[in-house]
Write a protein that holds these residues in place. Sequence first.
Motif, PDB file in Angstrom:
ATOM      1  N   UNK A  25      -6.090  27.531   2.140  1.00  0.00           N
ATOM      2  CA  UNK A  25      -7.344  26.764   2.113  1.00  0.00           C
ATOM      3  C   UNK A  25      -7.137  25.421   1.419  1.00  0.00           C
ATOM      4  N   UNK A  26      -6.336  25.414   0.343  1.00  0.00           N
ATOM      5  CA  UNK A  26      -6.067  24.146  -0.355  1.00  0.00           C
ATOM      6  C   UNK A  26      -5.304  23.197   0.573  1.00  0.00           C
ATOM      7  N   UNK A  27      -4.321  23.736   1.288  1.00  0.00           N
ATOM      8  CA  UNK A  27      -3.549  22.893   2.212  1.00  0.00           C
ATOM      9  C   UNK A  27      -4.464  22.311   3.290  1.00  0.00           C
ATOM     10  N   UNK A  28      -5.344  23.140   3.834  1.00  0.00           N
ATOM     11  CA  UNK A  28      -6.261  22.668   4.888  1.00  0.00           C
ATOM     12  C   UNK A  28      -7.226  21.618   4.340  1.00  0.00           C
ATOM     13  N   UNK A  29      -7.720  21.857   3.127  1.00  0.00           N
ATOM     14  CA  UNK A  29      -8.653  20.899   2.527  1.00  0.00           C
ATOM     15  C   UNK A  29      -7.952  19.566   2.274  1.00  0.00           C
ATOM     16  N   UNK A  30      -6.741  19.640   1.797  1.00  0.00           N
ATOM     17  CA  UNK A  30      -5.985  18.405   1.525  1.00  0.00           C
ATOM     18  C   UNK A  30      -5.782  17.620   2.820  1.00  0.00           C
ATOM     19  N   UNK A  57      -7.642  17.658   5.455  1.00  0.00           N
ATOM     20  CA  UNK A  57      -8.914  17.099   5.916  1.00  0.00           C
ATOM     21  C   UNK A  57      -9.368  15.944   5.020  1.00  0.00           C
ATOM     22  N   UNK A  58      -9.069  16.028   3.720  1.00  0.00           N
ATOM     23  CA  UNK A  58      -9.502  14.960   2.803  1.00  0.00           C
ATOM     24  C   UNK A  58      -8.698  13.689   3.011  1.00  0.00           C
ATOM     25  N   UNK A  59      -7.416  13.841   3.335  1.00  0.00           N
ATOM     26  CA  UNK A  59      -6.548  12.663   3.440  1.00  0.00           C
ATOM     27  C   UNK A  59      -6.357  12.229   4.890  1.00  0.00           C
ATOM     28  N   UNK A  60      -6.744  13.086   5.826  1.00  0.00           N
ATOM     29  CA  UNK A  60      -6.546  12.760   7.234  1.00  0.00           C
ATOM     30  C   UNK A  60      -5.121  12.957   7.704  1.00  0.00           C
ATOM     31  N   UNK A  61      -4.272  13.504   6.835  1.00  0.00           N
ATOM     32  CA  UNK A  61      -2.872  13.733   7.209  1.00  0.00           C
ATOM     33  C   UNK A  61      -2.487  15.159   6.879  1.00  0.00           C
ATOM     34  N   UNK A  66      -9.372  14.034  -3.589  1.00  0.00           N
ATOM     35  CA  UNK A  66      -8.108  13.276  -3.548  1.00  0.00           C
ATOM     36  C   UNK A  66      -8.361  11.784  -3.813  1.00  0.00           C
ATOM     37  N   UNK A  67      -9.495  11.479  -4.415  1.00  0.00           N
ATOM     38  CA  UNK A  67      -9.807  10.070  -4.664  1.00  0.00           C
ATOM     39  C   UNK A  67      -8.969   9.544  -5.830  1.00  0.00           C
ATOM     40  N   UNK A 112     -16.091  10.474   1.093  1.00  0.00           N
ATOM     41  CA  UNK A 112     -14.740  10.234   1.622  1.00  0.00           C
ATOM     42  C   UNK A 112     -13.707  10.510   0.535  1.00  0.00           C
ATOM     43  N   UNK A 113     -12.597  11.074   0.933  1.00  0.00           N
ATOM     44  CA  UNK A 113     -11.547  11.396  -0.041  1.00  0.00           C
ATOM     45  C   UNK A 113     -11.719  12.780  -0.649  1.00  0.00           C
ATOM     46  N   UNK A 114     -12.827  13.440  -0.292  1.00  0.00           N
ATOM     47  CA  UNK A 114     -13.007  14.831  -0.705  1.00  0.00           C
ATOM     48  C   UNK A 114     -13.278  15.632   0.564  1.00  0.00           C
ATOM     49  N   UNK A 115     -12.950  16.906   0.543  1.00  0.00           N
ATOM     50  CA  UNK A 115     -13.172  17.711   1.750  1.00  0.00           C
ATOM     51  C   UNK A 115     -13.113  19.188   1.415  1.00  0.00           C
TER      52      UNK A 115
END
Lengths: 789, 164
Positions: free
Chosen positions: A743-748, A750-754, A634-635, A610-613
């Motif tokens: 890709x970074x924006x999408x990963x962020x 997904x990692x944060x849920x926002x 993003x942990x 959790x917190x990574x994606x």
Amino acid sequence: MPSSSDLHDPAHEPGREPGREPTGRTPYALDRRRFVGYVLGGATLVAAADLVLVDAPPAGAEIPTVPQIPEVYDLNDMLTDAARPTANLIKVTINEDGTASFELPRAEVGQGITTSTAMLIAEELDLPLDRVHVTLAPARPELLFNQLTGGSNTTISTYTPVRVAAAVARLALLEAAAILLGDTVGGLVAKGGVITAPGGASVTYGELAVKAAASGDRAVEVQLKSEDDFALVGQPTNRVDAVAAVTGAKDFTTDLDVPGALPTMVCRAPTLNGTPVSVRNQAQVESMPGITHVAQVSTGVAVRAETFGQCIDAVRALDVAWKDGPVAGESDATILRKVRAAQLPMPRLPDTPLAQTVSGDFTFWFRSNSAMDTNSAIADVRPDGATIWAGLKSPIVAQQQIALKLGMAPDKVKVNVVTAGGSFGRRLFFDAALEAAEISQAMGAPVRLMWHRADDARVGRGHPLGTCRVQATVVGTNVLAFNQSLTCVETDFRHGLGEIITAAAADLPAGVGNLGFAETIFTLTQEVPYDFGAVVQTLVETDDRFNTGSMRNIYSPDVRVAGELIVDKLAAKMKMDPYQFRRKFQRNPRLLAVLDTVAQAGEWGRAMPAGTAQGIAIHKEYKGVSACLVEIDTRPATTGREIRNAVTGPRVTRVTFAIDVGLAINPRGLEAQMQGGINDGIALALTSSMHLRDGHFLEGSWDNYFYTRQWNTPPDVRVIVMPSEETVPGGAGEAGVAASFAAVACAYARATGTMPTEFPINHGQLSFEPKPFTPPIPQSPTDGLELTS
Amino acid sequence: MPEQTFIVNGERVTVDVEDDVRLLWVLRDRLGITGPKYGCGINVCKACTSHINGKAFNPCAVPVGKLGADDEITTIEGLPDQVEPSQRGDHDLHPMQEAWLDQDVAQCGYCQPGQIMAAVALVNKVSREGGTITDADLDTIRNICRCGTYTRIRKAIVDGAARM
Ligand code: FES
Ligand code: FES
């Protein structure tokens, strides 16, 4: 490599429709591999080719659905076509020492085009790479449109002409050798700069250089090597300027030793583009140690001294009355309001009872394209002529504008192109060259102008602020419509196509001309690389008061981030995996291949804490396709890292990037460009932006503008250069940015849920103490000996 | 004007220049030693990184008057001479420079003299402390590369450390 057995038959060429005749051929292109070039008389052999002999790009390939404009005719076709009406020669010279030399009418700014060009010449000439010397041509006004380095177009537009010139040289050498060795051209073998007859007798290129020139000017027909026979092109090759770079011997503009050109800096206004009214303490500053001149010019007050350190002291001591610049009092918030006010209504979406709308509204703040090598130029202006040295991607229009400024005929202004320490689009303009010319004329002395970092960061050009709105209509498992509307502060294209005619067209009153140019660039570069039904993309630009330009990849990074975030939202709506969704709506086999490649190599879908994606995104431009898969952390343990004068935040920990650029002339250089683009994408997503407050940008140096640093860069980066069916090269310099950013924006998200809606994500909090505006540049510290390591 | 005497790349030099002029400008503008680059002038970009008495430092933040006659400054131009000829590589350069060439690190090249000087000092520091280069060590490097060559820099430092 192509597998086609008969490359002479256009019907068998990949990417060309069967039975369709190519159009727009010039008389010089006899077919895809046979061309006419010239042997020119001279002291040694000079072989030439017309820079415009490329034939028209194949149209109509691989488009199963209604094509968007860039698929059939893109920015690179425009840049290539713009060159077509001119007829001008590029020349490969064979020297008596057996080397070949070539003046490239483009600017090397780190993207590796001197290396790739040297490789093409070495390949076609059968000469070792270290015996080919590529330098940069000075402004050649006769080249008209054809001396602009931009749009990642260099390799696309020069690939064939450079090879033809080299092939002509090879043929002339073989003909001279045939006479000397008493054989026929067909019986001789050229290898490594030596021509050998069947009996073993041999002669070197160096020995033939003068003899081969003796035949005088003539046109000859040559056949280029087949791509299948390439021995060097396509092989990972180290840069030709690498030894100079690692020994400190590589000279940039401020390193040049031009007699009398003393260090010069400019004191600038406390508001952006403010102008000087008067200097209150000129005599006092003139008497400071080392100072030779103080002169008020249109952009500020220039000082010239024995050392740049003394220039800094003088700039800080100057007491100047200023007139405010055009954005005095404005801030991020007021400019964003103006941009929002200029937004057009979004196009109407199809209206059915079952249709659902997915939408997003994104803000992209101002960003800087300041390179490590700040804006700089050397100018030696005399009453009867001027000489300029600078890193210039549009030297012809620079020459023309400088001549206008100096009140001289253009042919009195010699403009030399110097390798630059990065560009990122900035060196399409020539702000420092124009300013240095004005200063040198005002002072009556040669100057070595260097912008202080604070000026380069605050006053230099950058990427304009903008919004991007996206709406998509979903019915069941189909996307019926996809609309995307970009609204931004104007991007300055007043360099035109590199000469004064189109530059003037871009400079028509009220921005009409520039807007037309911007619309053209937008239309020629943007496409939605998915099968989404009715696709509409629009651009509106407003507000011409800022110092902007084509920052690396121009509109694509923002457009693709907004697009890919909405693609993830669409996938979620259909309860599909983001990668599978992208596959399903993909219509381009090359894109599908890069997408599958990163998904496999990057282990898409692996279990992560959790917190990574992971995030995945694709892009298509510059005749190439790319895909990027990133992993982000993003942990709190990562985002909470404390580093002095730095932004840490989320860290991209792993990147897998695949690119199909067509024929990759130098895969190693291509990989380097992608690695750079990845770091740009990370910076744009997470850390780097400009804050406008009270009429000026706050960011005054690298401790304020947070470009990716070692503590932000991914420890694990893999770039995969795809084998390609294409036989011609695409553009490389900018191709890495858009998919990485997205890709970074999408990963962020997904990692944060926002899903983030503004970029970079940290723009809301100011992470530094702004440096003062008066004086405009900071003093250098004195404690360096206490900080050794 | 005051006379400034110090050693640069093995040679003692004397320059007539004010005490407060930062060493970077004395090197570049007065001595013509242009390997150390200007990127900020306030000790944040590290493009000017050179060595003083074997340790990394930033000449943009050192007034020349603070140097003593026996202080030894090494710029990128003098780096190969810091190792025995037998330790030099194919290009007769310092092992770290050779690693930089093998990894083809440079793009525009502007930041690279500073990167290499910082890398050599980092490897020396880590080995003085008895360790080997880790990702955490690489994360501490402050030198900016606006071309984004960080990936190859990291590889080259590990490679160069093994050769040093
Ligand atoms: S110029 Fe010395 S650290 Fe930037
Ligand atoms: S190589 Fe260009 S700044 Fe580092």
